[in-house]
Design a protein around this motif. Structure first.
Motif, PDB file in Angstrom:
ATOM      1  N   ARG A   1       0.828  -1.227   0.000  1.00 21.67           N
ATOM      2  CA  ARG A   1       0.000   0.000   0.000  1.00 21.67           C
ATOM      3  C   ARG A   1       0.858   1.272   0.000  1.00 21.67           C
ATOM      4  O   ARG A   1       0.378   2.350  -0.316  1.00 21.67           O
ATOM      5  CB  ARG A   1      -0.966  -0.006   1.182  1.00 21.67           C
ATOM      6  N   GLN A   2       2.141   1.125   0.358  1.00 25.62           N
ATOM      7  CA  GLN A   2       3.019   2.307   0.358  1.00 25.62           C
ATOM      8  C   GLN A   2       3.520   2.601  -1.053  1.00 25.62           C
ATOM      9  O   GLN A   2       3.451   1.751  -1.930  1.00 25.62           O
ATOM     10  CB  GLN A   2       4.229   2.044   1.243  1.00 25.62           C
ATOM     11  N   GLY A   3       4.094   3.809  -1.212  1.00 26.78           N
ATOM     12  CA  GLY A   3       4.726   4.151  -2.485  1.00 26.78           C
ATOM     13  C   GLY A   3       5.998   3.339  -2.657  1.00 26.78           C
ATOM     14  O   GLY A   3       6.489   2.727  -1.709  1.00 26.78           O
TER      15      GLY A   3
ATOM     16  N   LYS B   1       1.274   1.458  -3.867  1.00 33.03           N
ATOM     17  CA  LYS B   1       0.048   2.224  -3.569  1.00 33.03           C
ATOM     18  C   LYS B   1      -1.175   1.403  -3.958  1.00 33.03           C
ATOM     19  O   LYS B   1      -2.097   1.907  -4.614  1.00 33.03           O
ATOM     20  CB  LYS B   1       0.067   3.579  -4.271  1.00 33.03           C
ATOM     21  N   GLU B   2      -1.133   0.145  -3.605  1.00 30.06           N
ATOM     22  CA  GLU B   2      -2.223  -0.769  -3.962  1.00 30.06           C
ATOM     23  C   GLU B   2      -2.518  -1.657  -2.768  1.00 30.06           C
ATOM     24  O   GLU B   2      -1.597  -2.028  -2.030  1.00 30.06           O
ATOM     25  CB  GLU B   2      -1.772  -1.614  -5.171  1.00 30.06           C
TER      26      GLU B   2
ATOM     27  N   SER C   1      -7.884  -0.568  -6.395  1.00 31.32           N
ATOM     28  CA  SER C   1      -7.897   0.167  -7.665  1.00 31.32           C
ATOM     29  C   SER C   1      -8.957  -0.354  -8.628  1.00 31.32           C
ATOM     30  O   SER C   1      -9.148   0.195  -9.701  1.00 31.32           O
ATOM     31  CB  SER C   1      -6.529   0.026  -8.333  1.00 31.32           C
TER      32      SER C   1
END
Ligand SMILES: Cc1cc2nc3c(=O)[nH]c(=O)nc-3n(C[C@H](O)[C@H](O)[C@H](O)COP(=O)(O)OP(=O)(O)OC[C@H]3O[C@@H](n4cnc5c(N)ncnc54)[C@H](O)[C@@H]3O)c2cc1C
Length: 425
Positions: free
Chosen positions: A26-28, A127-128, A158
Motif C-alpha cells: 500500500r506504500q509508495g 500504492k495498492e 484500484s
C-alpha cells in the motif's frame, strides 16, 4: 521486508524462479538500492547469521554487508538491579560476527533493486491494497489435500483483480490479509513502547550492549559510520518524554540508564567455576558514552505479542509479523520472518519439483506451517519469559537473576547453546 524477501528468494531458487509473482504494497515505491550516505534510518534490524545466509541466497547481501551495515562481534548483557552480567563473543563459537545491524529501508532497497532487474518477471504494484479476497473453502481442499481447480481471487482497491494459486499475507502485525483469511490471533499488548534513535558515541564500537532497566531493556547497537542505534523499551509516558527530549538531553538519559544503578561485578560464589581450556574470566566492560542523538528525532512504537493460531488455509499462507509479532528485546522479529521465507521457499520448490499444486493445503500444513509454528512459538515463549524474568527489581527473583547471569556466563557449553539459538542456528 519479509514479503519482498520472499519474492526475491523465490526468484533466486532454480525450482521456483519461473513462478509468476505479483508483489503489492500500500506504500509508495521505496528507493531501490538506497544510498547509504547521510545519517542512518531510525528503523534497523539485527540480522542473524541464519538470515544473512538467506539474504545471500537471495543475492542481496553484497548490497547490505559492511560498510553499508555494521557487524557486532561481542555482546554484553547486564541488569540495573543486580550485579550479574553475561558476555558473548563471536570467536567463542568460531565466527567473525554474531550478527549485523542493517537499516530496514536498506534491506527493502536492496531487495527492490534485484526485483527491478531487467528480465525479472515479478510484477510490482505500489500504492495498492486488497479490498476483498475469495479463497476455496476447506471442504474443497479434499481429503487428499488437493485444493481443486478453484484459484484464490483478490479484488484490489484500484478495481483490478488478481487470481492466484497461492496468496501470501506479509503485511505486518496489523495484517489486513490475515483478517480477510479469517485467521485469528492471540496475544496481548505489553503496555510498553519501543523508542528508537540514532546516536553518536565517544568511541566507535562493535559490541551489542543491552541493559535490563526497571521499565524495560535498553540496547545500544553499532550501526554504520561509527554511529549507534538505540532501542529502548519503556513506559508510554517515558517514551513521550524521550521522543520530545533535545539531542543532548536524550544522550544524558541514555548514559544515565547505561551507567547508573548497581555496579556489575562477578559473583565470588562462581569464581573459578570455569574448567581448564574454557576461556578466561573477562571483567565487565563499561559501555561507550553517548554524546548526542543524530539524524531524525527519536520515535516510539507500541509493543505487542501476537500469534496467529493457523498460518495457512487452502491457497493462503501468512509470513513475518502478520503471523507472529514479538517483543524486540532480542532483535528476533525480522529473523523469524526470514525463517518463514526459507521454509516457504523450500515448500514451494518441493511442490514444483514434485509436480504438486503450490496452494495445496496439506503441503502448506506439513512443510510450512508445522515446522514454522514450532520454531516461532518456542522463540516467542523464550522472549516472553526473558521479559518477565527481568521485571522485578527487588526480592528473590532479582537476586536469582543476577546469579543466573553469572552462572550462565561461567558455563561455556550452556552459554554457547543460548548464543547459537539466538543466532538462528
Ligand atoms: C521498536 C522496534 C524495534 C525492532 N527491532 C528489531 C530488531 O532489532 N531486529 C529484528 O529482527 N526485528 C526488530 N523489530 C521487529 C521488526 O521490525 C519486524 O519483525 C519486521 O519489520 C517485520 O517485517 P514484515 O515485513 O513482516 O512486516 P512490516 O515490516 O510491518 O511490513 C509490512 C509491509 O506490508 C505493507 N502493508 C501493510 N498493510 C497493508 C495493506 N493493507 N495492503 C498492502 N500492503 C500493506 C506495509 O506497507 C509494509 O511494507 C523491531 C520492532 C520494533 C517495533
Amino acid at each position: 521486508m519479509v514479503g519482498a524477501a520472499l519474492a526475491q528468494a523465490l526468484r533466486s531458487n532454480p525450482w521456483t524462479s519461473e513462478l509468476r509473482l505479483v508483489l503489492l504494497d500500500r506504500q509508495g515505491q521505496p528507493e531501490a538500492g538506497r544510498s547509504w550516505q547521510g545519517p542512518p534510518e531510525l528503523r534497523v534490524s539485527t540480522v542473524t547469521p541464519a538470515s544473512v545466509a538467506l539474504l545471500q541466497q537471495a543475492q542481496v547481501w553484497t548490497d547490505l554487508q559492511p560498510p553499508r551495515s555494521a557487524g557486532f562481534n561481542r555482546m554484553q548483557v547486564w541488569d540495573w538491579a543486580g550485579s550479574g552480567y553475561i558476555q558473548y563473543s563471536a570467536s567463542e563459537v568460531g565466527l567473525q560476527h554474531m550478527g549485523y545491524v542493517v537499516e530496514n529501508s536498506m534491506i527493502q532497497g536492496a531487495l527492490l533493486k534485484q526485483l527491478l532487474q531487467p528480465g525479472n518477471t515479478a510484477k510490482l504494484m505500489f500504492k495498492e491494497s486488497v479490498s476483498q479476497m475469495t479463497l476455496p473453502p476447506y471442504s474443497q481442499s479434499g481429503l487428499n489435500g488437493q485444493s481443486g481447480n478453484a484459484l484464490a481471487s483478490l479484488q484490489l482497491e484500484s478495481g483490478r483483480q488478481v487470481r492466484a494459486r497461492l496468496v501470501v499475507g506479509a503485511d505486518g502485525a496489523q495484517s489486513h490479509m490475515r483478517s480477510l483469511a479469517c485467521l485469528r490471533t492471540s496475544g496481548w499488548a505489553y503496555g510498553q513502547h519501543g523508542v528508537v534513535a540514532t546516536v553518536r558515541t565517544d568511541v566507535p564500537h562493535s559490541t551489542a550492549w543491552q541493559r535490563f532497566l526497571p521499565r524495560g531493556p535498553l540496547a545500544l547497537l553499532p550501526v554504520r559510520d561509527g554511529l549507534s542505534s538505540v532501542v529502548w523499551t519503556t513506559s508510554p509516558r517515558h517514551a513521550r518524554e524521550l521522543t520530545s527530549a533535545s539531542p543532548l538531553a536524550f544522550a544524558l538519559a541514555v548514559n544515565q540508564a547505561l551507567s547508573g544503578g548497581a555496579t556489575p561485578a562477578r559473583n565470588p560464589l562462581l569464581a573459578g567455576v570455569r574448567g581448564p581450556g574454557q576461556g578466561s574470566e573477562r571483567p565487565f566492560h563499561a559501555p561507550p558514552q553517548v554524546v548526542e542523538s543524530v539524524g531524525p528525532s527519536p520515535r516510539s512504537f507500541p509493543l505487542h505479542l501476537r500469534h496467529a493460531g493457523r498460518y495457512v488455509r487452502p491457497r493462503f499462507a501468512l509470513v513475518g509479523d502478520a503471523a507472529h509479532a514479538v517483543h524486540p528485546l532480542a532483535g528476533q522479529g525480522v529473523n523469524l520472518g526470514f525463517g518463514d521465507v526459507g521454509a516457504l521457499v523450500s515448500t514451494l520448490a518441493h511442490a514444483v519439483e514434485a509436480g504438486r499444486d503450490i496452494g495445496e493445503l496439506t503441503l502448506l500444513e506439513e512443510m510450512y506451517e508445522r515446522p514454522r509454528q514450532r520454531a516461532n512459538v518456542s522463540m516467542m515463549a523464550a522472549l516472553d519469559a526473558l521479559k518477565r524474568v527481568f521485571v522485578p527489581q527487588t526480592g528473590l527473583l532479582a537476586t536469582a537473576r543476577g546469579l543466573g547471569l553469572d552462572a550462565l556466563n561461567a558455563f561455556p557449553l550452556a552459554k554457547n547453546r543460548v548464543m547459537m539459538y539466538a543466532m538462528g542456528e
